[in-house]
Design an enzyme around this catalytic site. Structure first.
Site, PDB file in Angstrom:
ATOM      1  CE  LYS A 114      -4.562   0.494   0.289  1.00 27.85           C
ATOM      2  NZ  LYS A 114      -5.679  -0.591  -0.153  1.00 27.85           N
TER       3      LYS A 114
HETATM    4  N1  GLU Z   1      -6.939   0.101  -3.467  1.00 25.64           N
HETATM    5  C1  GLU Z   1      -7.924  -1.320  -3.474  1.00 25.64           C
HETATM    6  C2  GLU Z   1      -8.032  -2.177  -2.471  1.00 25.64           C
HETATM    7  O1  GLU Z   1      -7.826  -1.743  -1.204  1.00 25.64           O
HETATM    8  C3  GLU Z   1      -7.263  -1.904  -4.884  1.00 25.64           C
HETATM    9  C4  GLU Z   1      -6.093  -2.244  -4.980  1.00 25.64           C
HETATM   10  C5  GLU Z   1      -5.358  -2.788  -6.218  1.00 25.64           C
HETATM   11  O2  GLU Z   1      -6.260  -2.889  -7.155  1.00 25.64           O
HETATM   12  O3  GLU Z   1      -4.458  -3.180  -6.454  1.00 25.64           O
HETATM   13  O4  GLU Z   1      -8.224  -3.230  -2.772  1.00 25.64           O
END
Ligand code: GLU
Length: 424
Positions: A114
């Site tokens: 993240k």
């Molecule tokens: N931010 C989204 C999540 O929390 C998508 C993450 C992604 O597609 O890599 O799942």
């Protein structure tokens, strides 16, 4: 004289502590080797960068940015980038850990990561956002890449931001690298269905849960908190399935109407004015009131920690579908479980986004793009399978859906770690 109120963070508890607490609960129930728990409770890598940006007024603001990789045992790390004033390193670590479990539960070949930048994107111009994104990308450029770590949108970021990341990375490499980021606009290698994917995955979970609970979607009353990428599409899809959407909200306003809100009209209002404020045909309520409304399905699709030990006992919904990451604290989990509320946990309910991100990454690597119906059908397969595996585990083990989902996921990551062995 005006007094400026100090911003109050939405985070009452440290999310990383919560994530570790969840892991320990799972390890106990599923008898995971304590040596592995030691490995899995830490993040593999955490990068903190400063991001200087020349603002439109000529002043330079230095933002703080993070990119955290939690685990890569099952594949390159995957996860969004969040732009929000409350972002902290520990929040990003928790979100990275949840991405590891989310990818493992869906069975897609990624680890978890993240990123985040502490900023208020709503108060920045397009130029400022673009300069900040490009500089942030440059600061983390050695960490990301199609085989390494693949960012995507999260709270406060969108396809436009992904396009700048893709371009900055590609300009530095000297050629277009489609697989470096997902959630890109369709014109530059995005996937059909990616924008709606998180909500669509949540919809598939609600359909399965309704089937198990013998509820008919067209007889359910739904309250949706958050009207961004996840909440707005989920409200729309559930309304299309015949549900009565009795409440919606965004960060500015909550709206309720026991006879149902016209979601299409609300979407049009949000598109035109930028918020739900001033939308007619519903009564104004607070975000807190929305969570406690009389309804069948409650979908918290905004931020973490909105259902806590303080309000959990008053929740009236029968099913909670976690469109957001971490909206229910562990203490609230216990209270809701005692009340018999069925919680469809974040790593299952909002996995649709990263699953279609996986499809986008595959399509980009192959430079061969699929039809939308194909994307949605494959998404349905993966989410429905993950739901049924989780359901079977909660029945066999007599646990909550959260513990079952986390248990399956942690076991898969633990297995991959053991199979690979710990280097050297
Ligand atoms: N931010 C989204 C999540 O929390 C998508 C993450 C992604 O597609 O890599 O799942």
């Amino acid at each position: 004289m005006t007094t400026v109120e100090a911003p109050v963070s939405h985070l009452r508890e440290n999310p990383y502590e919560i994530a570790k607490q969840q892991l320990h609960r799972v390890a106990e129930t599923f008898a995971i080797d304590p040596n592995l728990v030691n490995v899995l409770q830490q993040c593999k890598k955490a990068l903190v960068v400063s991001v200087p940006v020349v603002m439109d007024d000529g002043r330079t603001t230095v933002f703080e940015g993070y990119r955290v990789t939690h685990n890569v045992a099952r594949g390159p790390s995957k996860g969004g980038i969040r732009y929000h004033p409350d972002v902290t390193l520990d929040e990003v670590k928790a979100l990275a850990m949840w991405m590891t479990w989310k990818c493992a539960l869906s069975g897609i070949p990624f680890g978890g990561a993240k990123g985040g930048v502490v900023c208020n994107p709503k108060q920045m111009s397009e130029g400022e956002l673009q300069r900040m994104t490009r500089r942030f990308t440059s600061e983390i450029i050695n960490e990301i890449g199609p085989e390494r770590d693949i960012p995507a949108p999260d709270v406060g970021t969108d396809g436009r931001v992904m396009a700048w990341i893709f371009d900055t990375y590609s300009m530095n490499k000297g050629h277009s690298v489609l697989g470096v980021v997902t959630g890109k606009p369709l014109t530059i290698g995005g996937s059909l269905g990616r924008e709606e994917a998180t909500a669509r995955g949540a919809l598939y979970c609600v359909r399965e849960a309704a089937r198990k609970k013998r509820l008919l979607i067209n007889e359910t009353r739904v309250a949706v908190q958050g009207f961004g990428n996840v909440g707005s599409f989920l409200a729309k899809f559930l309304a299309e399935d015949g549900a009565t959407v009795v409440a919606i909200s965004d960060s500015a306003t909550g709206l309720s109407n026991p006879n149902g809100i016209d979601v299409q009209a609300a979407l049009a209002h949000k598109r035109e004015t930028g918020s739900l404020t001033g939308f007619r045909g519903a009564e104004a309520i607070t975000n807190e009131e929305l969570l406690l409304l009389d309804c069948d399905v409650l979908a918290p699709c905004a931020l973490e920690q909105v259902i806590t030990e303080e309000n959990a006992a008053q929740v009236k919904a029968k099913i909670i579908v976690e469109g957001a990451n971490g909206p229910v604290t562990p203490a609230a989990d216990d209270i809701l479980e005692d009340k018999g509320v069925l919680i469809l946990p974040d790593i299952l309910a909002n996995a649709g986004g990263v699953v279609v991100s996986y499809f986008e990454w595959v399509q980009g690597l192959q430079e061969y793009f699929w039809k939308e119906a194909e994307v949605n059908a494959k998404l349905n397969d993966i989410i429905t399978r993950a739901f049924n595996e989780t359901w079977a585990t909660q029945e066999n083990r007599g646990t909550s859906m959260r513990l079952a989902a986390y248990g399956l996921a942690v076991q898969r990551v633990a297995e991959a770690t053991v199979t690979r062995g710990i280097y050297p």
